[in-house]
Every structure is written in structure tokens, then in C-alpha cells.
Design a protein around this motif. Structure first.
Motif, mmCIF file in Angstrom:
data_model
loop_
_atom_site.group_PDB
_atom_site.id
_atom_site.type_symbol
_atom_site.label_atom_id
_atom_site.label_comp_id
_atom_site.label_asym_id
_atom_site.label_seq_id
_atom_site.Cartn_x
_atom_site.Cartn_y
_atom_site.Cartn_z
ATOM 1 N N LEU A 131 0.879 -1.160 0.000
ATOM 2 C CA LEU A 131 0.000 0.000 0.000
ATOM 3 C C LEU A 131 0.917 1.209 0.000
ATOM 4 O O LEU A 131 1.767 1.351 0.881
ATOM 5 C CB LEU A 131 -0.906 0.005 1.235
ATOM 6 N N ILE A 132 0.747 2.045 -1.012
ATOM 7 C CA ILE A 132 1.601 3.219 -1.191
ATOM 8 C C ILE A 132 0.724 4.462 -1.094
ATOM 9 O O ILE A 132 -0.275 4.576 -1.810
ATOM 10 C CB ILE A 132 2.300 3.200 -2.576
ATOM 11 N N GLU A 133 1.088 5.380 -0.214
ATOM 12 C CA GLU A 133 0.360 6.642 -0.100
ATOM 13 C C GLU A 133 1.327 7.782 -0.395
ATOM 14 O O GLU A 133 2.324 7.942 0.304
ATOM 15 C CB GLU A 133 -0.265 6.788 1.284
ATOM 16 N N ASP A 134 1.025 8.527 -1.449
ATOM 17 C CA ASP A 134 1.854 9.652 -1.881
ATOM 18 C C ASP A 134 3.326 9.244 -2.013
ATOM 19 O O ASP A 134 4.228 9.975 -1.607
ATOM 20 C CB ASP A 134 1.704 10.837 -0.928
ATOM 21 N N GLY A 135 3.551 8.053 -2.562
ATOM 22 C CA GLY A 135 4.909 7.578 -2.817
ATOM 23 C C GLY A 135 5.610 6.942 -1.634
ATOM 24 O O GLY A 135 6.761 6.531 -1.739
ATOM 25 N N VAL A 136 4.932 6.848 -0.488
ATOM 26 C CA VAL A 136 5.524 6.289 0.724
ATOM 27 C C VAL A 136 4.891 4.923 1.017
ATOM 28 O O VAL A 136 3.666 4.775 0.968
ATOM 29 C CB VAL A 136 5.342 7.239 1.925
ATOM 30 N N VAL A 137 5.732 3.950 1.350
ATOM 31 C CA VAL A 137 5.280 2.593 1.640
ATOM 32 C C VAL A 137 4.584 2.568 2.997
ATOM 33 O O VAL A 137 5.186 2.883 4.018
ATOM 34 C CB VAL A 137 6.473 1.607 1.641
ATOM 35 N N LYS A 138 3.306 2.205 3.005
ATOM 36 C CA LYS A 138 2.521 2.102 4.239
ATOM 37 C C LYS A 138 2.398 0.657 4.702
ATOM 38 O O LYS A 138 2.259 0.397 5.891
ATOM 39 C CB LYS A 138 1.127 2.715 4.053
ATOM 40 N N SER A 139 2.400 -0.286 3.764
ATOM 41 C CA SER A 139 2.435 -1.717 4.092
ATOM 42 C C SER A 139 3.173 -2.431 2.976
ATOM 43 O O SER A 139 3.178 -1.976 1.832
ATOM 44 C CB SER A 139 1.027 -2.298 4.281
ATOM 45 N N LEU A 140 3.819 -3.527 3.332
ATOM 46 C CA LEU A 140 4.575 -4.313 2.362
ATOM 47 C C LEU A 140 4.548 -5.767 2.808
ATOM 48 O O LEU A 140 4.973 -6.080 3.917
ATOM 49 C CB LEU A 140 6.028 -3.817 2.273
ATOM 50 N N ASP A 141 4.024 -6.623 1.953
ATOM 51 C CA ASP A 141 3.928 -8.047 2.250
ATOM 52 C C ASP A 141 4.580 -8.835 1.122
ATOM 53 O O ASP A 141 4.065 -8.863 0.001
ATOM 54 C CB ASP A 141 2.465 -8.453 2.432
ATOM 55 N N ILE A 142 5.703 -9.459 1.444
ATOM 56 C CA ILE A 142 6.514 -10.189 0.469
ATOM 57 C C ILE A 142 6.310 -11.686 0.686
ATOM 58 O O ILE A 142 6.431 -12.179 1.813
ATOM 59 C CB ILE A 142 8.008 -9.838 0.622
#
Length: 161
Positions: A131-142
Motif C-alpha cells: 500500500l503506497i500513499e503519496d509515494g511512501v510505503v505504508k504496508s509491504l507483504d513479500i
């Protein structure tokens, strides 16, 4: 090292197939000022990507938008023509933005590349969702295994929103 929650996405250029031909888009074009669900696949037309991962995002597209998402995008280390054909074949045109990271520049800069040469694919992207908000990673699931799509599924993303 992979990008982390709170990091700004690396600046990069993607290619997308449009009705007018091939277009270059930057990370700013896709993410600036927007709430974007980004998911990555090791390869367009590969079994897990086409039969499992992408269909979940297509089926849940309206639900994601209803949760305030501006854009749903998929990125893969494939050329723009393959991504364009995949968009057409999966009937995702006009919904999901199919981003071609043809030489893997974005994927490598984000630290999300994986060498799948043993399977004949070469260097590709790990399977993930963010989940990216204004270019910033808010969540990352690999995904630990690129052959499954569970933590990076659309259903898992919906639970986060």
C-alpha cells in the motif's frame, strides 16, 4: 536491502501500453498524491500470476476502490508488449495499471529482485503487495515462496484497508 514501511519509493520509469502506443510513466506519475495498491508478480502469463494472483485483484477491484484506493497497479519485470498482451488477455484494461519494469530498474532499486534463473526466468521481481500513499510505503507483504500468493493477495490487502 528491500524497501521498508515508511520509505519513499525509488524514482524510476515504467512503460505502459495505451491505445496510443507505448508511454513512459514515472513513479511520480503513478504514486504522487495518490493511494495506490501495488502488487508485483515474477512474470506475466506464468501460472500463479495469471491463475491466482491477478484474478484476485480483478475480482476485488471495486472493493479496493470503495476503500479509498485511487489506483491498483501491477508491476513485473516483463517488456511492455507482454504486459499489454497480459492486460488484454486478462480483461484488466481500464482497471489495473500494468507497469512494465522491463530491465528491472525499479525492482532492483527497491531491493525486491529475485534470481529465478533456475526456473529459466532470470532476474525477476519477488511476489509482493504494498500500500503506497503519496509515494511512501505504508504496508509491504513479500511472499517467501514466489509460487504462492497468500500474504500478497487482494483479500489480504482488503483486510489491511
Amino acid at each position: 536491502m528491500a524497501i521498508q514501511i515508511g520509505d519513499k519509493l525509488p524514482a524510476a520509469s515504467f512503460k505502459v501500453k495505451t491505445a496510443d502506443g507505448v508511454k513512459d510513466v514515472s513513479t511520480d506519475d503513478v504514486f504522487k498524491g495518490k493511494k495506490v495498491v501495488l502488487f508485483a508478480v515474477p512474470g506475466a502469463f506464468t501460472p500463479t500470476c495469471t491463475l491466482n494472483h491477478l484474478p484476485g485483484y480483478l475480482a476485488n477491484y471495486d472493493a479496493l476502490i470503495a476503500k479509498g484506493v485511487d489506483t491498483v497497479a501491477v508491476v513485473s519485470v516483463n517488456d511492455v508488449h507482454v504486459m499489454g498482451a497480459w492486460a488484454k488477455a486478462t480483461e484488466g484494461e481500464g482497471k489495473i495499471v500494468y507497469l512494465s519494469d522491463g530491465i528491472g530498474a525499479f525492482t532492483k532499486a527497491a531491493g525486491l529482485d529475485i534470481d529465478l534463473s533456475g526456473g529459466g526466468l532470470g532476474v525477476r521481481s519477488k511476489r509482493y503487495s504494498a500500500l503506497i500513499e503519496d509515494g511512501v510505503v505504508k504496508s509491504l507483504d513479500i511472499e517467501e515462496n514466489p509460487g504462492v500468493a497468500t500474504v500478497s493477495s487482494a483479500e489480504a490487502m482488503l483486510e489491511k484497508l
